[in-house]
Design an enzyme around this catalytic site. Sequence first.
Site, PDB file in Angstrom:
ATOM      1  N   ASP A  97       0.833  -1.187   0.000  1.00 56.37           N
ATOM      2  CA  ASP A  97       0.000   0.000   0.000  1.00 56.37           C
ATOM      3  C   ASP A  97       0.879   1.253   0.000  1.00 56.37           C
ATOM      4  O   ASP A  97       1.787   1.389   0.819  1.00 56.37           O
ATOM      5  CB  ASP A  97      -0.891  -0.029   1.257  1.00 56.37           C
ATOM      6  CG  ASP A  97      -1.907   1.098   1.299  1.00 56.37           C
ATOM      7  OD1 ASP A  97      -2.331   1.544   0.220  1.00 56.37           O
ATOM      8  OD2 ASP A  97      -2.287   1.505   2.417  1.00 56.37           O
ATOM      9  N   HIS A  98       0.630   2.150  -0.921  1.00 53.98           N
ATOM     10  CA  HIS A  98       1.349   3.427  -1.023  1.00 53.98           C
ATOM     11  C   HIS A  98       2.867   3.235  -1.105  1.00 53.98           C
ATOM     12  O   HIS A  98       3.621   3.875  -0.367  1.00 53.98           O
ATOM     13  CB  HIS A  98       1.004   4.346   0.157  1.00 53.98           C
ATOM     14  CG  HIS A  98      -0.378   4.904   0.080  1.00 53.98           C
ATOM     15  ND1 HIS A  98      -0.734   5.916  -0.788  1.00 53.98           N
ATOM     16  CD2 HIS A  98      -1.509   4.570   0.751  1.00 53.98           C
ATOM     17  CE1 HIS A  98      -2.028   6.181  -0.642  1.00 53.98           C
ATOM     18  NE2 HIS A  98      -2.519   5.373   0.279  1.00 53.98           N
TER      19      HIS A  98
END
Length: 275
Positions: free
Chosen positions: A80-81
Amino acid sequence: MMRIREKLRECRNSGQAILATNFYNFETLTAVLKAAQAVDAPVMLQLTRSSIEYMGLGQAVRMGRQGLADYGLEGWIHLDHGPSLELVQRCLDAGFDSVMIDASEKPFGENVAETRRVVEMARPYGAQVEAELGYVPKLGQQQGGGFTTPEDAACFVEQTGVDSLAVAIGSAHGFYKETPHLDIERLKAIRAATDVVLVLHGSSGIPHPMVREAIAAGISKVNLATEIKDTFMRALKSELAASDEIDLRKVFPRAVDPVVKLLEEKYRMTGSARR
Protein backbone atom coordinates in the site's frame (compact mmCIF):
# COMPACT_ATOMS: atom_id res chain seq x y z
CA MET A 1 -6.71 -19.72 -6.01
CA MET A 2 -7.72 -16.90 -8.32
CA ARG A 3 -5.11 -14.18 -8.89
CA ILE A 4 -5.98 -10.83 -7.33
CA ARG A 5 -6.15 -9.18 -10.75
CA GLU A 6 -8.89 -11.60 -11.81
CA LYS A 7 -10.66 -11.32 -8.44
CA LEU A 8 -10.82 -7.54 -8.69
CA ARG A 9 -12.08 -7.73 -12.27
CA GLU A 10 -14.76 -10.12 -11.07
CA CYS A 11 -15.77 -7.58 -8.43
CA ARG A 12 -15.87 -4.82 -11.04
CA ASN A 13 -18.15 -6.86 -13.27
CA SER A 14 -20.47 -7.88 -10.41
CA GLY A 15 -20.73 -4.51 -8.69
CA GLN A 16 -19.05 -5.69 -5.49
CA ALA A 17 -15.82 -4.70 -3.77
CA ILE A 18 -12.98 -6.25 -1.81
CA LEU A 19 -12.17 -4.79 1.59
CA ALA A 20 -8.40 -4.23 1.66
CA THR A 21 -7.18 -4.06 5.26
CA ASN A 22 -3.86 -2.85 6.63
CA PHE A 23 -2.22 -4.78 9.45
CA TYR A 24 0.50 -3.58 11.80
CA ASN A 25 1.34 -6.47 14.12
CA PHE A 26 0.22 -9.97 15.08
CA GLU A 27 -2.89 -8.72 16.83
CA THR A 28 -4.28 -6.58 14.02
CA LEU A 29 -3.52 -9.38 11.55
CA THR A 30 -5.41 -11.81 13.79
CA ALA A 31 -8.39 -9.45 13.90
CA VAL A 32 -8.53 -9.27 10.11
CA LEU A 33 -8.33 -13.04 9.75
CA LYS A 34 -10.91 -13.80 12.46
CA ALA A 35 -13.39 -11.33 11.00
CA ALA A 36 -12.95 -12.63 7.45
CA GLN A 37 -13.39 -16.22 8.62
CA ALA A 38 -16.53 -15.31 10.59
CA VAL A 39 -18.27 -13.81 7.54
CA ASP A 40 -16.51 -15.93 4.86
CA ALA A 41 -14.89 -13.02 3.00
CA PRO A 42 -11.82 -12.84 0.77
CA VAL A 43 -8.88 -11.03 2.32
CA MET A 44 -6.52 -8.43 0.90
CA LEU A 45 -3.76 -7.81 3.42
CA GLN A 46 -2.02 -4.47 2.99
CA LEU A 47 1.43 -3.40 4.19
CA THR A 48 2.83 0.11 4.04
CA ARG A 49 6.49 1.07 4.13
CA SER A 50 6.27 1.93 7.84
CA SER A 51 4.70 -1.42 8.69
CA ILE A 52 7.35 -3.22 6.66
CA GLU A 53 10.08 -1.30 8.47
CA TYR A 54 8.46 -2.11 11.82
CA MET A 55 7.94 -5.86 11.32
CA GLY A 56 10.54 -6.62 8.68
CA LEU A 57 9.60 -7.49 5.11
CA GLY A 58 10.17 -11.24 5.26
CA GLN A 59 8.54 -11.65 8.63
CA ALA A 60 5.48 -9.60 7.68
CA VAL A 61 4.94 -11.62 4.50
CA ARG A 62 5.39 -14.94 6.31
CA MET A 63 2.94 -13.86 9.01
CA GLY A 64 0.38 -12.94 6.38
CA ARG A 65 0.78 -16.11 4.34
CA GLN A 66 0.72 -18.37 7.39
CA GLY A 67 -2.31 -16.60 8.77
CA LEU A 68 -4.24 -17.01 5.53
CA ALA A 69 -3.37 -20.71 5.51
CA ASP A 70 -4.21 -21.26 9.18
CA TYR A 71 -7.64 -19.64 8.82
CA GLY A 72 -8.34 -21.29 5.46
CA LEU A 73 -8.96 -18.00 3.67
CA GLU A 74 -8.75 -16.83 0.08
CA GLY A 75 -6.36 -13.92 0.27
CA TRP A 76 -3.54 -11.84 -1.15
CA ILE A 77 -0.79 -9.49 0.04
CA HIS A 78 -0.54 -5.94 -1.31
CA LEU A 79 1.97 -3.10 -0.96
CA ASP A 80 0.00 0.00 0.00
CA HIS A 81 1.35 3.43 -1.02
CA GLY A 82 4.73 2.23 -2.22
CA PRO A 83 6.90 5.36 -2.27
CA SER A 84 9.77 4.09 -4.42
CA LEU A 85 10.73 1.68 -7.17
CA GLU A 86 13.25 0.12 -4.78
CA LEU A 87 10.57 -0.90 -2.27
CA VAL A 88 8.29 -2.11 -5.05
CA GLN A 89 11.09 -4.37 -6.31
CA ARG A 90 11.75 -5.75 -2.82
CA CYS A 91 8.06 -6.53 -2.39
CA LEU A 92 7.83 -8.22 -5.78
CA ASP A 93 10.86 -10.35 -4.88
CA ALA A 94 9.21 -11.21 -1.55
CA GLY A 95 6.18 -12.61 -3.34
CA PHE A 96 3.59 -9.83 -3.06
CA ASP A 97 0.52 -10.47 -5.19
CA SER A 98 -0.07 -6.78 -5.80
CA VAL A 99 1.89 -3.53 -5.47
CA MET A 100 0.95 0.13 -5.42
CA ILE A 101 3.25 2.87 -6.60
CA ASP A 102 2.14 6.22 -5.24
CA ALA A 103 3.53 9.07 -7.32
CA SER A 104 0.29 11.04 -7.06
CA GLU A 105 1.97 14.12 -5.58
CA LYS A 106 4.32 14.39 -8.55
CA PRO A 107 3.46 16.06 -11.87
CA PHE A 108 1.20 14.03 -14.16
CA GLY A 109 4.03 13.06 -16.52
CA GLU A 110 6.24 11.78 -13.70
CA ASN A 111 3.34 9.83 -12.21
CA VAL A 112 2.78 8.23 -15.62
CA ALA A 113 6.46 7.39 -16.07
CA GLU A 114 6.88 5.82 -12.62
CA THR A 115 3.65 3.86 -12.88
CA ARG A 116 4.52 2.56 -16.34
CA ARG A 117 7.91 1.43 -15.00
CA VAL A 118 6.25 -0.47 -12.15
CA VAL A 119 3.85 -2.13 -14.58
CA GLU A 120 6.89 -3.36 -16.51
CA MET A 121 8.61 -4.51 -13.30
CA ALA A 122 5.54 -6.42 -12.10
CA ARG A 123 4.80 -8.20 -15.37
CA PRO A 124 7.31 -11.10 -14.92
CA TYR A 125 5.90 -11.73 -11.43
CA GLY A 126 2.27 -11.77 -12.52
CA ALA A 127 1.55 -9.12 -9.89
CA GLN A 128 -1.20 -6.54 -10.33
CA VAL A 129 -0.34 -2.84 -10.10
CA GLU A 130 -2.26 -0.01 -8.46
CA ALA A 131 -1.56 3.70 -8.79
CA GLU A 132 -3.18 6.90 -7.57
CA LEU A 133 -4.31 9.88 -9.59
CA GLY A 134 -5.49 13.14 -8.10
CA TYR A 135 -5.23 14.52 -4.58
CA VAL A 136 -6.32 12.15 -1.79
CA PRO A 137 -5.02 13.96 1.31
CA LYS A 138 -2.68 12.00 3.54
CA LEU A 139 -2.55 12.33 7.32
CA GLY A 140 -1.97 15.96 8.27
CA GLN A 141 -2.66 17.33 4.80
CA GLN A 142 -5.49 19.76 4.07
CA GLN A 143 -8.61 18.27 2.53
CA GLY A 144 -10.27 19.46 -0.64
CA GLY A 145 -9.39 20.06 -4.27
CA GLY A 146 -7.42 18.11 -6.85
CA PHE A 147 -10.17 15.65 -7.81
CA THR A 148 -9.51 13.09 -10.54
CA THR A 149 -11.07 13.95 -13.90
CA PRO A 150 -12.42 11.31 -16.29
CA GLU A 151 -10.19 12.69 -19.05
CA ASP A 152 -7.01 12.44 -16.97
CA ALA A 153 -7.98 8.97 -15.76
CA ALA A 154 -8.50 7.67 -19.29
CA CYS A 155 -5.19 9.19 -20.46
CA PHE A 156 -3.32 7.86 -17.41
CA VAL A 157 -4.63 4.32 -17.83
CA GLU A 158 -3.86 4.28 -21.55
CA GLN A 159 -0.29 5.50 -21.05
CA THR A 160 0.58 3.26 -18.09
CA GLY A 161 -1.31 -0.01 -18.54
CA VAL A 162 -2.06 0.02 -14.81
CA ASP A 163 -4.55 -2.53 -13.41
CA SER A 164 -6.13 -0.51 -10.59
CA LEU A 165 -6.51 3.20 -9.99
CA ALA A 166 -7.15 5.00 -6.70
CA VAL A 167 -9.20 8.08 -7.53
CA ALA A 168 -9.73 11.37 -5.74
CA ILE A 169 -13.48 11.89 -5.34
CA GLY A 170 -13.67 13.47 -1.88
CA SER A 171 -12.12 10.94 0.49
CA ALA A 172 -9.00 11.43 2.62
CA HIS A 173 -6.62 9.31 4.66
CA GLY A 174 -7.20 9.42 8.40
CA PHE A 175 -10.30 10.69 10.19
CA TYR A 176 -12.53 13.49 8.94
CA LYS A 177 -13.28 16.75 10.74
CA GLU A 178 -16.62 16.89 8.92
CA THR A 179 -18.76 14.23 7.29
CA PRO A 180 -17.20 13.60 3.85
CA HIS A 181 -19.22 13.79 0.66
CA LEU A 182 -18.08 11.65 -2.22
CA ASP A 183 -18.58 12.94 -5.75
CA ILE A 184 -20.55 9.97 -7.04
CA GLU A 185 -21.34 11.54 -10.42
CA ARG A 186 -17.63 12.12 -11.01
CA LEU A 187 -16.97 8.50 -10.05
CA LYS A 188 -19.58 7.27 -12.53
CA ALA A 189 -17.95 9.34 -15.27
CA ILE A 190 -14.49 7.91 -14.45
CA ARG A 191 -15.97 4.41 -14.47
CA ALA A 192 -17.45 5.05 -17.91
CA ALA A 193 -14.18 6.52 -19.25
CA THR A 194 -11.87 3.69 -18.12
CA ASP A 195 -11.85 -0.08 -17.97
CA VAL A 196 -9.65 -0.48 -14.87
CA VAL A 197 -10.53 -1.39 -11.30
CA LEU A 198 -11.26 1.75 -9.27
CA VAL A 199 -10.12 2.04 -5.66
CA LEU A 200 -11.43 4.11 -2.74
CA HIS A 201 -8.74 5.18 -0.29
CA GLY A 202 -9.57 6.74 3.08
CA SER A 203 -12.78 4.86 3.88
CA SER A 204 -12.37 5.24 7.66
CA GLY A 205 -15.21 7.42 8.89
CA ILE A 206 -17.19 7.47 5.64
CA PRO A 207 -20.82 6.49 6.37
CA HIS A 208 -21.54 2.96 5.20
CA PRO A 209 -24.42 3.95 2.88
CA MET A 210 -22.07 6.35 1.10
CA VAL A 211 -19.44 3.63 0.64
CA ARG A 212 -22.09 1.28 -0.72
CA GLU A 213 -23.21 4.01 -3.13
CA ALA A 214 -19.60 4.38 -4.31
CA ILE A 215 -19.34 0.63 -4.86
CA ALA A 216 -22.54 0.67 -6.91
CA ALA A 217 -21.06 3.53 -8.95
CA GLY A 218 -17.81 1.71 -9.77
CA ILE A 219 -15.50 1.20 -6.76
CA SER A 220 -14.16 -2.37 -6.58
CA LYS A 221 -11.58 -2.08 -3.79
CA VAL A 222 -12.11 -0.26 -0.49
CA ASN A 223 -9.06 0.49 1.68
CA LEU A 224 -9.38 0.49 5.46
CA ALA A 225 -6.55 1.39 7.83
CA THR A 226 -7.11 4.22 10.33
CA GLU A 227 -10.17 2.71 12.01
CA ILE A 228 -8.28 -0.55 12.57
CA LYS A 229 -5.45 1.19 14.42
CA ASP A 230 -7.78 3.48 16.30
CA THR A 231 -10.14 0.72 17.47
CA PHE A 232 -7.28 -1.48 18.63
CA MET A 233 -5.48 1.29 20.51
CA ARG A 234 -8.62 2.61 22.19
CA ALA A 235 -9.50 -0.88 23.42
CA LEU A 236 -5.93 -1.55 24.55
CA LYS A 237 -5.71 1.72 26.48
CA SER A 238 -9.00 0.93 28.19
CA GLU A 239 -7.79 -2.54 29.19
CA LEU A 240 -4.49 -1.22 30.51
CA ALA A 241 -6.20 1.49 32.54
CA ALA A 242 -8.54 -1.00 34.18
CA SER A 243 -6.01 -3.70 35.04
CA ASP A 244 -2.60 -4.27 36.62
CA GLU A 245 -2.08 -7.34 34.45
CA ILE A 246 1.46 -7.50 33.06
CA ASP A 247 0.97 -10.53 30.80
CA LEU A 248 0.47 -9.02 27.35
CA ARG A 249 -0.77 -12.42 26.16
CA LYS A 250 -3.84 -11.88 28.32
CA VAL A 251 -4.32 -8.16 27.65
CA PHE A 252 -3.76 -7.90 23.91
CA PRO A 253 -6.46 -10.46 22.89
CA ARG A 254 -9.08 -8.32 24.65
CA ALA A 255 -8.16 -5.45 22.35
CA VAL A 256 -8.51 -7.68 19.29
CA ASP A 257 -12.20 -8.46 19.78
CA PRO A 258 -13.50 -4.91 19.08
CA VAL A 259 -11.46 -4.83 15.86
CA VAL A 260 -13.01 -8.14 14.79
CA LYS A 261 -16.50 -6.69 15.30
CA LEU A 262 -15.56 -3.55 13.35
CA LEU A 263 -14.22 -5.58 10.45
CA GLU A 264 -17.19 -7.93 10.28
CA GLU A 265 -19.35 -4.84 9.69
CA LYS A 266 -16.93 -3.52 7.09
CA TYR A 267 -16.86 -6.80 5.16
CA ARG A 268 -20.64 -6.75 5.06
CA MET A 269 -20.56 -3.10 3.99
CA THR A 270 -18.56 -3.94 0.87
CA GLY A 271 -20.71 -6.92 -0.04
CA SER A 272 -17.75 -9.32 0.11
CA ALA A 273 -19.14 -11.28 3.10
CA ARG A 274 -20.66 -14.53 1.95
CA ARG A 275 -22.52 -15.14 5.21
